[in-house]
Motif scaffolding. Structure first.
Motif, PDB file in Angstrom:
ATOM      1  N   LEU A  29       0.840  -1.192   0.000  1.00 56.50           N
ATOM      2  CA  LEU A  29       0.000   0.000   0.000  1.00 56.50           C
ATOM      3  C   LEU A  29       0.881   1.250   0.000  1.00 56.50           C
ATOM      4  CD1 LEU A  29      -2.454  -1.096   2.849  1.00 56.50           C
ATOM      5  CD2 LEU A  29      -2.764  -1.433   0.379  1.00 56.50           C
ATOM      6  N   ASP A  30       0.275   2.395  -0.328  1.00 55.37           N
ATOM      7  CA  ASP A  30       0.994   3.655  -0.195  1.00 55.37           C
ATOM      8  C   ASP A  30       0.668   4.286   1.151  1.00 55.37           C
ATOM      9  OD1 ASP A  30      -1.521   4.791  -0.408  1.00 55.37           O
ATOM     10  OD2 ASP A  30      -1.226   5.549  -2.447  1.00 55.37           O
ATOM     11  N   GLU A  31       1.108   5.533   1.353  1.00 56.10           N
ATOM     12  CA  GLU A  31       0.922   6.185   2.650  1.00 56.10           C
ATOM     13  C   GLU A  31      -0.541   6.448   2.971  1.00 56.10           C
ATOM     14  OE1 GLU A  31       4.251   9.234   3.586  1.00 56.10           O
ATOM     15  OE2 GLU A  31       4.183   9.106   1.399  1.00 56.10           O
ATOM     16  N   LYS A  32      -1.390   6.462   1.945  1.00 51.78           N
ATOM     17  CA  LYS A  32      -2.815   6.707   2.155  1.00 51.78           C
ATOM     18  C   LYS A  32      -3.598   5.405   2.189  1.00 51.78           C
ATOM     19  CE  LYS A  32      -2.602  11.224  -0.106  1.00 51.78           C
ATOM     20  NZ  LYS A  32      -3.114  12.077  -1.216  1.00 51.78           N
ATOM     21  N   ASN A  33      -2.850   4.274   2.344  1.00 53.66           N
ATOM     22  CA  ASN A  33      -3.459   2.940   2.400  1.00 53.66           C
ATOM     23  C   ASN A  33      -4.176   2.565   1.117  1.00 53.66           C
ATOM     24  OD1 ASN A  33      -2.598   2.263   5.027  1.00 53.66           O
ATOM     25  ND2 ASN A  33      -4.283   3.448   5.930  1.00 53.66           N
TER      26      ASN A  33
END
Length: 719
Positions: A29-33
């Motif tokens: 995932l990225d930092e924003k899920n």
């Protein structure tokens, strides 16, 4: 036969057990899920791995056994590594979140109040070449920046005025070190210029407000000039001008270079040919010698040394309103010395260290009518800074500084002199926090102490920037700024306290495909401004009782692709400024702060003719002044200022440039104010004389020849 098949099956089962595999699966995932596709996931030191799908999931098998390291890697994101134990059992990995990697190329930059002339920044407004090709600038650094938003053109002064502030509110630095008396000395409403050649610098940072905590002693603006590194080649540059000439020689190798320059200027012959509005006895003249050296040391650090010495002067008659004759005779002689050295090194552990020291010494010997005035100003600035990149998201810039300011002024005939010495100590720290590549926050503190006025102060500053679209961002900056009063006031009253200002700036910046758009709103308040009794020529009893404000908007648009081979920019600034200062008892619009300021600069290249045509036009709505024949202060205004300038640059050979420029082509009689008699005439009227331009036009013809092994090298390579 059956027995043979049975043994073969056992053989294969044995080998399948020997080469048992572990199945690994998970999700990225990225930092924003949000799912992150395209991530490379693999076992370190092997070829076993996979790439995450659209939903961020992945699965692969590995024959590796025991303790291993699994790596998650995607360009633009920070690589992550985890320890795992492969024991033939399926491994379901926890969701992994990758953080974006912040770099100078993809990170948003704080643009509130900041404009740069450098090829090193993606938020470039002016390039170094623009400084010498802007027609109205006539090769002067300040002349080019006067076409940018937030500045005002005061034609009989020549210095930089920013957002309702006077010229003393602009701090000028070379490689982070303060320059004392950066402008040449002048008299009799004849405009001055900066002392330094644009060819010395690789870039320029100009802040119209809200600038970094690294800089101080400037209420309005910081102008930071960054000198060049090691020159790429050895060459000689000969300059022949209608006003004089010079020669510069550079010796260069892989690890060091040195440039020696000498110039001589004399406007006398030119002024005899072109009509002048000033009664010259001896036109402005000067000579200068300059040295700039750079050396890469064995430890990888870079050492720079710069030195300059110059001498100049002028003699003129200044006509007095209401009086017959040529007026008051003024004879100015100036000597100036500047030297600095600095050292800088970047370390592998994220530290970058800088240390430097500069020295400025300015001497003015002035005969005003029958009075001999002498002024001497010395400035020493020592500085040490350390920049630490703790990660791609946090960095800090901190440092300490020492400034010694010595000043004296006196009347020789009366054997009168007043002087002072001030020791100033400073410390600053400034932190950048990149919350993402779209959002950066900066906070800083700058503290100082003055031995002369026995004052200690702390100035907090903060700013942030957020990327609102692929090519657009907004910035907000604010803080407090302190500056000791000007030298003449401090010599008269040493206990004067700091003058102060507060800035608040909101900025929008768009840049893409050769197009730049800046829109900025600002508010600036002033406190502790110096007011005095008497006149500016003879101030009495200066005190810190003045206040004021400046507010407005700046607009800037630059385009280089709309018209083929044409680069242009358009600037508009609205400044509403009122301040109680100097001899004024009420808040007034300063004479140096027109409300409406407009300029356009365009340059078109003719490739077949090997030429470039330049045009610049500047105008404002006029300058406020006080007419003693009417009631009130700053009760009148001149008509609008207008100046159309043209230039033509021609390259007949790759190493030869011929440049011609003319300012105020239309010969408009611009007036910047009026000088009034001290007493009324027999009719009760205060007679006046206009303060205007030194001449209806100014013409410059230059021939620039470069001598080097590279026959294509020319003066443009120096920019």
């Amino acid at each position: 036969m059956k027995r043979q098949h049975y043994l073969t099956a056992l053989f294969f089962l044995f080998h399948l057990g020997a080469f048992s595999q572990t199945i690994l699966s998970g999700k990225v995932l990225d930092e924003k899920n949000q799912p992150l596709p395209g991530v490379n996931i693999y076992i370190k030191g092997s070829y076993d791995g996979a790439t995450s799908d659209v939903d961020g999931s992945f699965e692969f098998e590995t024959e590796e056994e025991g303790s291993q390291t699994i790596i998650y890697q995607l360009m633009g994101f920070k690589t992550q590594e985890f320890a795992i134990d492969c024991d033939s059992s399926p491994i379901s990995l926890q969701n992994v979140s990758l953080r974006e990697m912040i770099t100078d190329m993809n990170a948003v930059t704080i643009s509130a109040g900041a404009m740069q002339a450098s090829d090193a920044s993606k938020a470039v407004v002016l390039k170094p070449l623009d400084i010498v090709t802007t027609p109205s600038a006539m090769g002067d650094i300040i002349g080019a920046f006067q076409t940018l938003p937030g500045t005002s053109t005061v034609g009989n002064d020549g210095r930089l005025f920013v957002r309702g502030g006077d010229a003393s509110e602009v701090g000028i630095y070379i490689d982070g070190l303060r320059v004392g008396n950066a402008y040449g000395s002048t008299a009799g409403n004849f405009p001055t210029r900066t002392r330094f050649n644009p060819n010395l610098f690789k870039g320029t940072f100009f802040s119209t407000g809200g600038y970094s905590a690294e800089y101080g002693q400037a209420l309005s603006s910081a102008l930071a000039l960054n000198s060049k590194d090691i020159s790429p080649r050895s060459q000689g540059d000969l300059s022949l001008l209608s006003l004089g000439g010079g020669y510069s020689h550079t010796l260069s190798s892989d690890k060091q270079s040195i440039t020696l320059t000498g110039n001589f200027f004399d406007l006398g012959p030119y002024q005899n040919l072109v009509k002048q509005n000033i009664d010259w006895e001896r036109g402005p003249h000067s000579w200068d010698l300059e040295m700039a050296s750079q050396k890469k040391l064995a430890d990888g650090s870079l050492l720079k040394v710069m030195a300059r010495t110059e001498s100049g002067g002028m003699k003129l008659w200044q006509k007095q309103p209401g009086k017959e004759g040529r007026g008051v005779f003024i004879d100015l002689d100036n000597r100036y010395t500047f030297a600095q050295t600095n050292w800088k090194k970047a370390y592998e552990n994220g530290w970058t260290l800088f240390s430097g020291i500069s020295y400025s010494n300015n001497k003015d010997d002035i005969f005003y009518d029958s009075v001999n005035l002498q002024k001497n100003s010395k400035l020493i600035h020592a500085k040490f800074t350390g920049i630490k990149d703790f990660s791609d998201r946090i960095s800090a810039n901190s440092g300490i500084e020492y400034i010694q300011n010595d000043y004296s002024e006196g009347i020789v005939e009366a054997n009168l002199e007043r002087d002072y010495t001030d020791h100033q100590f400073y410390g600053f720290t400034e932190w950048d926090f990149y919350l993402s590549k779209k959002l950066v926050f900066r906070t800083g503190l700058r503290g100082g102490n003055s031995s002369l006025n026995q004052e200690t102060w702390v100035d907090p500053r903060a700013s942030f920037a957020y990327q609102v679209s692929e090519n657009g961002q907004i910035s907000l900056a604010g803080g407090t700024f302190s500056q000791v009063p000007t030298e003449n006031f401090r010599a008269l009253t040493p206990e004067l306290k700091n003058v102060k200002s507060k800035h608040l700036i909101l900025n929008y910046l768009y840049g893409a495909n050769g197009r730049t758009l800046r829109a900025e709103a600002f508010y600036k308040s002033y406190d502790n401004l110096v007011t005095f009794d008497g006149s500016p020529m003879a101030p009495e009893k200066p005190i810190n009782e003045g206040k004021g404000f400046a507010k407005g908007i700046d607009l800037f648009y630059r385009e280089s692709r709309l018209i083929k081979n044409t680069d242009f920019w358009v600037t508009y600034s609205f400044v509403d400024s009122k301040r109680q200062f100097d001899q004024y008892s009420t808040k007034v619009q300063p004479a140096f702060a027109p409300r409406h300021n407009f300029s356009v600069v365009a340059k078109h290249g003719f490739q077949k003719l090997q030429s470039q045509l330049g045009m610049s036009f500047s105008m404002n709505d006029g300058y406020a002044y006080t007419d003693p024949n009417q009631s009130g202060e700053m009760n009148s205004k001149t008509r609008s200022f207008q100046n159309l300038s043209l230039s033509w640059s021609y390259l007949p050979k790759p190493n030869l440039i011929i440049h011609f420029a003319v300012s105020n082509v239309l010969g408009r009689e611009n007036v910047f104010g009026y000088q009034y008699a001290q007493t009324p005439n027999a009719s009760g009227v205060y007679e006046s004389l206009p303060s205007g331009q030194a001449a209806p036009r100014f013409l410059l013809l230059g021939v620039f020849l470069t001598l080097s092994k590279d026959k294509t090298a020319n003066n443009l390579n120096n920019l």
